[in-house]
Design a protein around this motif. Structure first.
Motif, PDB file in Angstrom:
ATOM      1  N   LYS A 206       2.283   1.723  -3.457  1.00 14.18           N
ATOM      2  CA  LYS A 206       1.245   2.208  -4.364  1.00 14.18           C
ATOM      3  C   LYS A 206       1.012   3.705  -4.150  1.00 14.18           C
ATOM      4  O   LYS A 206       0.929   4.473  -5.107  1.00 14.18           O
ATOM      5  CB  LYS A 206      -0.049   1.422  -4.151  1.00 14.18           C
ATOM      6  N   GLU A 207       0.945   4.130  -2.889  1.00 11.78           N
ATOM      7  CA  GLU A 207       0.726   5.548  -2.576  1.00 11.78           C
ATOM      8  C   GLU A 207       1.892   6.404  -3.085  1.00 11.78           C
ATOM      9  O   GLU A 207       1.685   7.500  -3.607  1.00 11.78           O
ATOM     10  CB  GLU A 207       0.539   5.747  -1.072  1.00 11.78           C
TER      11      GLU A 207
ATOM     12  N   GLU B 186       0.831  -1.201   0.000  1.00  9.61           N
ATOM     13  CA  GLU B 186       0.000   0.000   0.000  1.00  9.61           C
ATOM     14  C   GLU B 186       0.873   1.262   0.000  1.00  9.61           C
ATOM     15  O   GLU B 186       0.586   2.229  -0.717  1.00  9.61           O
ATOM     16  CB  GLU B 186      -0.944  -0.010   1.204  1.00  9.61           C
ATOM     17  N   GLU B 187       1.952   1.248   0.782  1.00 12.29           N
ATOM     18  CA  GLU B 187       2.867   2.395   0.818  1.00 12.29           C
ATOM     19  C   GLU B 187       3.507   2.616  -0.546  1.00 12.29           C
ATOM     20  O   GLU B 187       3.638   3.751  -1.007  1.00 12.29           O
ATOM     21  CB  GLU B 187       3.957   2.184   1.876  1.00 12.29           C
TER      22      GLU B 187
ATOM     23  N   LYS C 253      -6.426  11.086  -7.649  1.00 14.32           N
ATOM     24  CA  LYS C 253      -5.779  10.122  -6.751  1.00 14.32           C
ATOM     25  C   LYS C 253      -6.758   9.027  -6.342  1.00 14.32           C
ATOM     26  O   LYS C 253      -6.432   7.832  -6.387  1.00 14.32           O
ATOM     27  CB  LYS C 253      -5.244  10.839  -5.511  1.00 14.32           C
ATOM     28  N   GLN C 254      -7.966   9.416  -5.950  1.00 14.82           N
ATOM     29  CA  GLN C 254      -8.974   8.433  -5.553  1.00 14.82           C
ATOM     30  C   GLN C 254      -9.344   7.517  -6.717  1.00 14.82           C
ATOM     31  O   GLN C 254      -9.508   6.306  -6.541  1.00 14.82           O
ATOM     32  CB  GLN C 254     -10.226   9.146  -5.028  1.00 14.82           C
TER      33      GLN C 254
ATOM     34  N   LEU D  57      -6.443   0.840  -9.526  1.00 15.59           N
ATOM     35  CA  LEU D  57      -5.424  -0.153  -9.201  1.00 15.59           C
ATOM     36  C   LEU D  57      -5.994  -1.267  -8.331  1.00 15.59           C
ATOM     37  O   LEU D  57      -5.663  -2.443  -8.525  1.00 15.59           O
ATOM     38  CB  LEU D  57      -4.221   0.511  -8.528  1.00 15.59           C
ATOM     39  N   ASP D  58      -6.853  -0.908  -7.385  1.00 15.60           N
ATOM     40  CA  ASP D  58      -7.490  -1.931  -6.545  1.00 15.60           C
ATOM     41  C   ASP D  58      -8.330  -2.887  -7.388  1.00 15.60           C
ATOM     42  O   ASP D  58      -8.279  -4.108  -7.198  1.00 15.60           O
ATOM     43  CB  ASP D  58      -8.344  -1.284  -5.457  1.00 15.60           C
TER      44      ASP D  58
ATOM     45  N   ILE E 256       1.604   6.722  -6.904  1.00 14.31           N
ATOM     46  CA  ILE E 256       0.542   7.664  -7.278  1.00 14.31           C
ATOM     47  C   ILE E 256       0.974   9.092  -6.972  1.00 14.31           C
ATOM     48  O   ILE E 256       0.755  10.002  -7.779  1.00 14.31           O
ATOM     49  CB  ILE E 256      -0.782   7.307  -6.573  1.00 14.31           C
TER      50      ILE E 256
ATOM     51  N   ASN F 286      -6.431   5.131  -7.348  1.00 17.00           N
ATOM     52  CA  ASN F 286      -6.428   4.125  -6.287  1.00 17.00           C
ATOM     53  C   ASN F 286      -7.485   3.052  -6.542  1.00 17.00           C
ATOM     54  O   ASN F 286      -7.202   1.853  -6.450  1.00 17.00           O
ATOM     55  CB  ASN F 286      -6.695   4.782  -4.925  1.00 17.00           C
ATOM     56  N   SER F 287      -8.693   3.479  -6.858  1.00 16.39           N
ATOM     57  CA  SER F 287      -9.755   2.501  -7.094  1.00 16.39           C
ATOM     58  C   SER F 287      -9.465   1.681  -8.353  1.00 16.39           C
ATOM     59  O   SER F 287      -9.743   0.481  -8.395  1.00 16.39           O
ATOM     60  CB  SER F 287     -11.123   3.176  -7.184  1.00 16.39           C
TER      61      SER F 287
END
Length: 145
Positions: free
Chosen positions: A41-42, A38-39, A63-64, A70-71, A45, A67-68
């Motif tokens: 990925k952040e 997660e770190e 960003k949101q 990639l998830d 981004i 994130n979605s």
């Protein structure tokens, strides 16, 4: 596309790295790998967002959305498809539809950059290199003042 897939596989491999050993990973190890993924990925981004011309509000929405994306893409890679072509079709559909709403909110330049990110053409190393140069320059300017 290669870089996005590489990032996703890195995240998945990080989560599954102990699967090859003779023992099951502990809850603590799983949490650690998930946190590290997660770190990473952040960080990825955040580095991408520095290349955009959007304002802070738009960047937050982008960003949101990334994130979605990639998830959802990771979730697609975890699904066992009968054929590789089925997975590729699902990924293609996700790539084609996930960012449609953003097109209305951001500039064409930024949308082009997002498209490049999706296809794996985002060069994160170059962005990191530029950040370092900028910090060094700011540090030099601060010392000269």
């Amino acid at each position: 596309m290669k870089k996005i897939v590489l990032l996703i596989f890195t995240i998945i491999l990080t989560l599954n790295s102990n699967a090859q050993s003779n023992r099951e990973p502990s809850e603590q190890e799983i949490a650690k790998y998930e946190r590290e993924a997660e770190e990473r990925k952040e960080e990825y981004i955040a580095n991408f967002l520095t290349t955009l011309e959007a304002d802070d509000f738009q960047k937050q929405i982008i960003k949101q959305t990334i994130n979605s994306f990639l998830d959802e893409k990771i979730a697609l890679f975890k699904i066992k498809y009968e054929h590789r072509l089925d997975r590729e079709a699902a990924v293609k559909k996700l790539e084609d539809t996930h960012f449609l709403e953003l097109k209305e909110l951001i500039s064409e330049d930024d949308m082009t950059k997002i498209t490049e990110l999706i296809k794996g053409d985002f060069n994160e190393k170059e962005v990191v290199k530029e950040k370092k140069k900028k910090r060094k320059k700011e540090k030099r300017n601060k010392n000269n003042d």
